[in-house]
Write a protein that holds these residues in place. Structure first.
Motif, PDB file in Angstrom:
ATOM      1  N   ASP A 119       1.686 -15.878  18.856  1.00 48.97           N
ATOM      2  CA  ASP A 119       0.245 -15.987  18.740  1.00 48.97           C
ATOM      3  C   ASP A 119      -0.368 -14.680  19.202  1.00 48.97           C
ATOM      4  N   SER A 120      -1.421 -14.279  18.561  1.00 50.24           N
ATOM      5  CA  SER A 120      -2.102 -13.060  18.991  1.00 50.24           C
ATOM      6  C   SER A 120      -3.190 -13.384  20.013  1.00 50.24           C
ATOM      7  N   CYS A 121      -3.346 -14.654  20.353  1.00 53.48           N
ATOM      8  CA  CYS A 121      -4.335 -15.115  21.328  1.00 53.48           C
ATOM      9  C   CYS A 121      -5.757 -14.723  20.911  1.00 53.48           C
ATOM     10  N   LYS A 141       7.048 -13.498  18.402  1.00 51.71           N
ATOM     11  CA  LYS A 141       5.629 -13.304  18.689  1.00 51.71           C
ATOM     12  C   LYS A 141       4.916 -14.495  18.064  1.00 51.71           C
ATOM     13  N   TYR A 196       2.248 -16.423  23.804  1.00 54.83           N
ATOM     14  CA  TYR A 196       2.266 -15.299  22.863  1.00 54.83           C
ATOM     15  C   TYR A 196       3.649 -14.725  22.615  1.00 54.83           C
ATOM     16  N   CYS A 240      -2.270 -19.475  26.297  1.00 56.28           N
ATOM     17  CA  CYS A 240      -1.886 -19.032  24.962  1.00 56.28           C
ATOM     18  C   CYS A 240      -0.447 -18.529  25.071  1.00 56.28           C
ATOM     19  N   LYS A 261       5.215 -23.570  20.996  1.00 57.33           N
ATOM     20  CA  LYS A 261       3.888 -23.007  21.257  1.00 57.33           C
ATOM     21  C   LYS A 261       2.857 -24.120  21.436  1.00 57.33           C
TER      22      LYS A 261
END
Length: 148
Positions: A28-30, A26, A93, A91, A109
């Protein structure tokens, strides 16, 4: 004794294989899209999000990144999940590697978020949507499949 040893080796082999396939990063939580970035995602769209840049193409962009990581005997797949905003900003994620290619996930990323996408279109308007890319490795050959 051989039966017990065989059973233990079988159990260890199965658990290692299961762990490899369940590996998920995981990334990025955007959060740059707001507190709940996944709430207003349109799943069924009239036109999916597309790679916006002609040079480099999506394939050459990914090949250049993975060039440092592929080996002669590289094999398997990596699945990259993106959230593409209605303004085209991506993004990354989630990444699911199921291969012997192990890239630096933070660099991946940053690499995937470098270029903008054409957003998905629904009812004539750009909307936030998901994009999933599957990268297959066969030796030094890389194949990119967009899953929709």
């Amino acid at each position: 004794m051989k039966i017990y040893l065989s059973f233990i080796l079988l159990f260890v082999g199965l658990s290692v294989t299961a762990q490899q396939q369940q590996e998920v990063y995981k990334l990025d939580s955007c959060v740059q899209f707001g507190a709940n970035p996944f709430d207003d995602v349109v799943v069924r769209v009239q036109q999916t999000a597309k790679w916006k840049t002609k040079k480099p193409s999506l394939e050459s962009h990914l090949e250049k990144f993975f060039d440092d990581y592929t080996q002669k005997r590289a094999g398997g797949k990596i699945t990259i999940s993106l959230l593409v905003n209605s303004d085209g900003k991506p993004c990354t994620y989630e990444v699911r590697p199921n291969s012997n290619v192990r890239p630096d996930m933070a660099k991946l990323k940053a690499w995937m978020d470098m270029y903008e996408w054409e957003p998905a279109i629904n009812n004539g308007k750009p909307v936030r949507s998901f994009k999933t890319l599957q990268i297959s490795f066969e030796g030094k050959k890389i194949t990119i499949t967009e899953l929709d």
